[in-house]
Design an enzyme around this catalytic site. Sequence first.
Site, PDB file in Angstrom:
ATOM      1  CG  ASP A  26      20.000  37.451  12.258  1.00 50.81           C
ATOM      2  OD1 ASP A  26      19.505  38.564  12.516  1.00 50.81           O
ATOM      3  OD2 ASP A  26      20.888  37.291  11.417  1.00 50.81           O
TER       4      ASP A  26
ATOM      5  CG  HIS B  48      26.200  35.605   6.440  1.00 51.31           C
ATOM      6  ND1 HIS B  48      27.450  35.829   6.969  1.00 51.31           N
ATOM      7  CD2 HIS B  48      25.439  36.634   6.879  1.00 51.31           C
ATOM      8  CE1 HIS B  48      27.433  36.940   7.689  1.00 51.31           C
ATOM      9  NE2 HIS B  48      26.219  37.459   7.644  1.00 51.31           N
TER      10      HIS B  48
ATOM     11  CD  GLU C 271      28.302  32.441   8.963  1.00 52.88           C
ATOM     12  OE1 GLU C 271      28.418  32.886   7.796  1.00 52.88           O
ATOM     13  OE2 GLU C 271      28.796  33.001   9.944  1.00 52.88           O
TER      14      GLU C 271
HETATM   15  C1  GLP Z   1      25.054  40.146  10.031  1.00 53.43           C
HETATM   16  C2  GLP Z   1      23.548  39.906   9.980  1.00 53.43           C
HETATM   17  C3  GLP Z   1      23.021  39.906   8.568  1.00 53.43           C
HETATM   18  C4  GLP Z   1      23.584  41.108   7.819  1.00 53.43           C
HETATM   19  C5  GLP Z   1      25.085  40.987   7.724  1.00 53.43           C
HETATM   20  C6  GLP Z   1      25.732  42.165   6.999  1.00 53.43           C
HETATM   21  O1  GLP Z   1      25.835  39.035  10.148  1.00 53.43           O
HETATM   22  N1  GLP Z   1      23.146  38.716  10.642  1.00 53.43           N
HETATM   23  O2  GLP Z   1      21.609  39.938   8.589  1.00 53.43           O
HETATM   24  O3  GLP Z   1      23.034  41.161   6.528  1.00 53.43           O
HETATM   25  O4  GLP Z   1      25.621  40.923   9.017  1.00 53.43           O
HETATM   26  O5  GLP Z   1      25.906  43.260   7.857  1.00 53.43           O
HETATM   27  P1  GLP Z   1      26.177  44.736   7.384  1.00 53.43           P
HETATM   28  O6  GLP Z   1      24.892  45.210   6.805  1.00 53.43           O
HETATM   29  O7  GLP Z   1      26.538  45.489   8.611  1.00 53.43           O
HETATM   30  O8  GLP Z   1      27.262  44.673   6.385  1.00 53.43           O
END
Ligand code: GLP
Length: 261
Positions: free
Chosen positions: A67, A138, A143
Site C-alpha cells: 500500500d 486491518h 479497513e
Molecule cells: C499500517 C499499514 C499496515 C500495517 C499496520 C500496522 O496501517 N498499512 O500494513 O500492518 O499499519 O502497523 P505497525 O506494524 O506499525 O503496528
Amino acid sequence: MEVIIKKDRESAGRLAAKIIAGLINRNPAAVLGLATGSTPLGLYNELVRMHKEESLSFRHVKTFNLDEYIGLDPADPCSFYNEMHTNLLKRIDLAEGAAQIPDGRAKDIVASCEAYEAAIKRAGGIDLQVLGIGHDGHLAFNEPGSSLSSRTRIKTLSKVTIKANARFFGSEERVPKHVMTMGLGTIMEARTCMMLAFGKDKADAVAATVEGPVSASCPASVLQFHQNAIIILDEEAASKLQRHDYYIDVYEDKPDWQRYE
Ligand code: GLP
C-alpha cells in the site's frame, strides 16, 4: 492457519526471516509481497544481515508492496516508498526495477491500481506475502468493512488508523486520508500469507483474526480461508488466544520435516 508463538519479537523476526530465506533458497526468483509499519522491521534487519553475512541473494527476487498514501511525494520521509527503501530495498541486492510500490501520485488512480494488479499477475503472482495487522484488524489498508474479495483500489483511512499512524507524521492532521492498497482478494491470492503481530495492543485484533468469526468487520479474519497462512506472534500479542497452549504444543511437536528452525 499455523499459529506460532515466540517469546519475543526478536525471535519472531528471526523465524520470519528464516522462512523467507528458505523460500529464496528453494526459488531464487521468488516474488515477495512486502509490508510497512514497525512490525516487520526486525524481519527486514535480519534479512539484511543474512544478505551481508550469509550471502543470501535477492538478485532474481521481485517485490510488491501492499500500500501507499495518496498524494505524498516518494521522497517524503513518511511515504511507504521511502520507508521501504530505507529499511530494506536499498540494503539488499535487488535488480533495478524489481521492487514495485503502488504509485500514490498517479493521475489516474483507477488505471494505476489495475496496472498494479496486472504487474503482480505478469510476475506470476506473489509467493509469500508479509503482513502486519492494524489495531482494528486491518490488513494493508483494508479497513473494517472492506470487501473480503476486494482488489487494489483507493481507500479512506479510519480514525483509528489515522491516530495510530500519526506517530510517523507528527500529528493526525498531516496523515493523508486516502491511500492505495492491495485488496483482501489480492492478498488472498498469495501462495503463502505470513502475518506478524507483536505487543499487548494487538492482542484483541489477533484474537478476532484467529479465533473470531470470519467477517469484514475484522478484515484479517479472511486469512482463516487461506490454505497456507502462518501467523507469527510474540507472547503479548498471543495473550488473548483461547487455544494458546494448543498452538505451542503443535509447534513443539512438529515432525522434523515440517520444522522451520
Ligand atoms: C499500517 C499499514 C499496515 C500495517 C499496520 C500496522 O496501517 N498499512 O500494513 O500492518 O499499519 O502497523 P505497525 O506494524 O506499525 O503496528
